[in-house]
Write an enzyme that holds these catalytic residues in place. Structure first.
Site, PDB file in Angstrom:
ATOM      1  N   ARG A  55       0.032  16.194  51.109  1.00  0.00           N
ATOM      2  CA  ARG A  55      -1.020  15.401  51.739  1.00  0.00           C
ATOM      3  C   ARG A  55      -0.455  14.200  52.493  1.00  0.00           C
ATOM      4  NH1 ARG A  55      -4.152  15.007  46.200  1.00  0.00           N
ATOM      5  NH2 ARG A  55      -1.978  14.683  45.747  1.00  0.00           N
ATOM      6  N   SER A  73      -8.389  16.444  43.206  1.00  0.00           N
ATOM      7  CA  SER A  73      -9.366  16.814  42.176  1.00  0.00           C
ATOM      8  C   SER A  73      -9.797  15.560  41.411  1.00  0.00           C
ATOM      9  CB  SER A  73      -8.753  17.819  41.199  1.00  0.00           C
ATOM     10  OG  SER A  73      -8.418  18.998  41.877  1.00  0.00           O
ATOM     11  N   LYS A 105      -2.707  18.205  28.872  1.00  0.00           N
ATOM     12  CA  LYS A 105      -3.693  17.563  29.741  1.00  0.00           C
ATOM     13  C   LYS A 105      -5.078  17.737  29.136  1.00  0.00           C
ATOM     14  CE  LYS A 105      -1.952  17.179  34.452  1.00  0.00           C
ATOM     15  NZ  LYS A 105      -2.170  17.600  35.841  1.00  0.00           N
ATOM     16  N   HIS A 121      -7.535  22.361  48.654  1.00  0.00           N
ATOM     17  CA  HIS A 121      -6.871  23.564  48.126  1.00  0.00           C
ATOM     18  C   HIS A 121      -7.273  24.792  48.947  1.00  0.00           C
ATOM     19  CE1 HIS A 121      -7.149  21.286  44.081  1.00  0.00           C
ATOM     20  NE2 HIS A 121      -5.869  21.306  44.398  1.00  0.00           N
TER      21      HIS A 121
HETATM   22  O1  PNS Z   1      -2.065  20.622  40.552  1.00  0.00           O
HETATM   23  P1  PNS Z   1      -0.862  20.012  39.890  1.00  0.00           P
HETATM   24  O2  PNS Z   1      -1.246  19.464  38.528  1.00  0.00           O
HETATM   25  O3  PNS Z   1      -0.170  18.992  40.754  1.00  0.00           O
HETATM   26  O4  PNS Z   1       0.178  21.227  39.657  1.00  0.00           O
HETATM   27  C1  PNS Z   1       1.421  21.007  39.070  1.00  0.00           C
HETATM   28  C2  PNS Z   1       2.140  22.346  38.759  1.00  0.00           C
HETATM   29  C3  PNS Z   1       1.259  23.250  37.951  1.00  0.00           C
HETATM   30  C4  PNS Z   1       2.489  23.011  40.060  1.00  0.00           C
HETATM   31  C5  PNS Z   1       3.416  21.971  37.989  1.00  0.00           C
HETATM   32  O5  PNS Z   1       3.102  21.080  36.966  1.00  0.00           O
HETATM   33  C6  PNS Z   1       4.131  23.193  37.381  1.00  0.00           C
HETATM   34  O6  PNS Z   1       4.689  23.994  38.087  1.00  0.00           O
HETATM   35  N1  PNS Z   1       4.105  23.269  36.031  1.00  0.00           N
HETATM   36  C7  PNS Z   1       4.717  24.336  35.287  1.00  0.00           C
HETATM   37  C8  PNS Z   1       5.931  23.844  34.488  1.00  0.00           C
HETATM   38  C9  PNS Z   1       7.155  23.836  35.369  1.00  0.00           C
HETATM   39  O7  PNS Z   1       7.655  24.873  35.746  1.00  0.00           O
HETATM   40  N2  PNS Z   1       7.649  22.614  35.733  1.00  0.00           N
HETATM   41  C10 PNS Z   1       8.779  22.482  36.637  1.00  0.00           C
HETATM   42  C11 PNS Z   1      10.093  22.447  35.925  1.00  0.00           C
HETATM   43  S1  PNS Z   1      10.215  21.106  34.811  1.00  0.00           S
END
Ligand code: PNS
Length: 164
Positions: free
Chosen positions: A90, A128, A41, A17
């Protein structure tokens, strides 16, 4: 001025990150690291702990802002008056999910652009979850996370007994 948002769970922040953040501030004027508050979560670190760890890990980068959000990312982007999302890729395996996310975000708000950055090869295996798995079994994570995160992981898992 281009303000980009780097969203994620950051449970916890890793060197992968941090690499994206460090390279992101060379491209964008300001990068907001936005921690998702997700009640579905079961994170290891609270949102406050995750923010504090990101703060310590990025204290040398003045263009970084740290925040949290809940709900849709596009709504948060609107609130922050930002239209660029940064995502790290990645491996090919990340691509399908990220394409889906970028597409739904653009459908929800056509002004939003997703900017993908290839993760540094030395961190292509890093997540993570992998870091937590190693730390949970008291393995060494010093090459994977900043010292403040390593310390926090050691504290979290101090009383955790490994059973074989
Ligand atoms: O580190 P992560 O868990 O892969 O991050 C995922 C994240 C936070 C980028 C993603 O889950 C997100 O944007 N969540 C907010 C809800 C949202 O807008 N989802 C997309 C439309 S359904």
């Amino acid at each position: 001025m281009i303000h980009a948002v780097y969203p994620g769970s950051f449970d916890p922040i890793t060197y992968g990150h941090l690499d994206i953040i460090q390279r992101g501030v060379k491209i964008f004027d300001k990068v907001t690291v936005a921690v998702l508050i997700n009640p579905n979560k079961n994170p290891l670190f609270t949102v406050e702990e995750r923010i504090e760890l990101i703060r310590q890990a990025t204290k040398h980068i003045p263009q970084v802002e740290i925040d949290s959000f809940s709900g849709l990312l596009v709504d948060y982007m609107k609130k922050k008056n930002a239209n660029t999302i940064i995502k790290g890729l990645r491996a090919v395996s990340d691509f399908e999910y990220e394409l889906q996310m970028a597409s739904i975000n653009r459908k929800l708000d056509p002004n939003i652009e997703t900017f993908f950055m290839m993760t540094n090869n030395k961190y292509s295996f890093l997540s993570s979850s992998i870091v937590k798995e190693v730390a949970r079994h008291h393995g060494c994570v010093s090459d994977l996370v900043p010292p403040c995160v390593e310390e926090a992981l050691i504290k979290k898992y101090a009383g955790y007994k490994v059973t074989f």
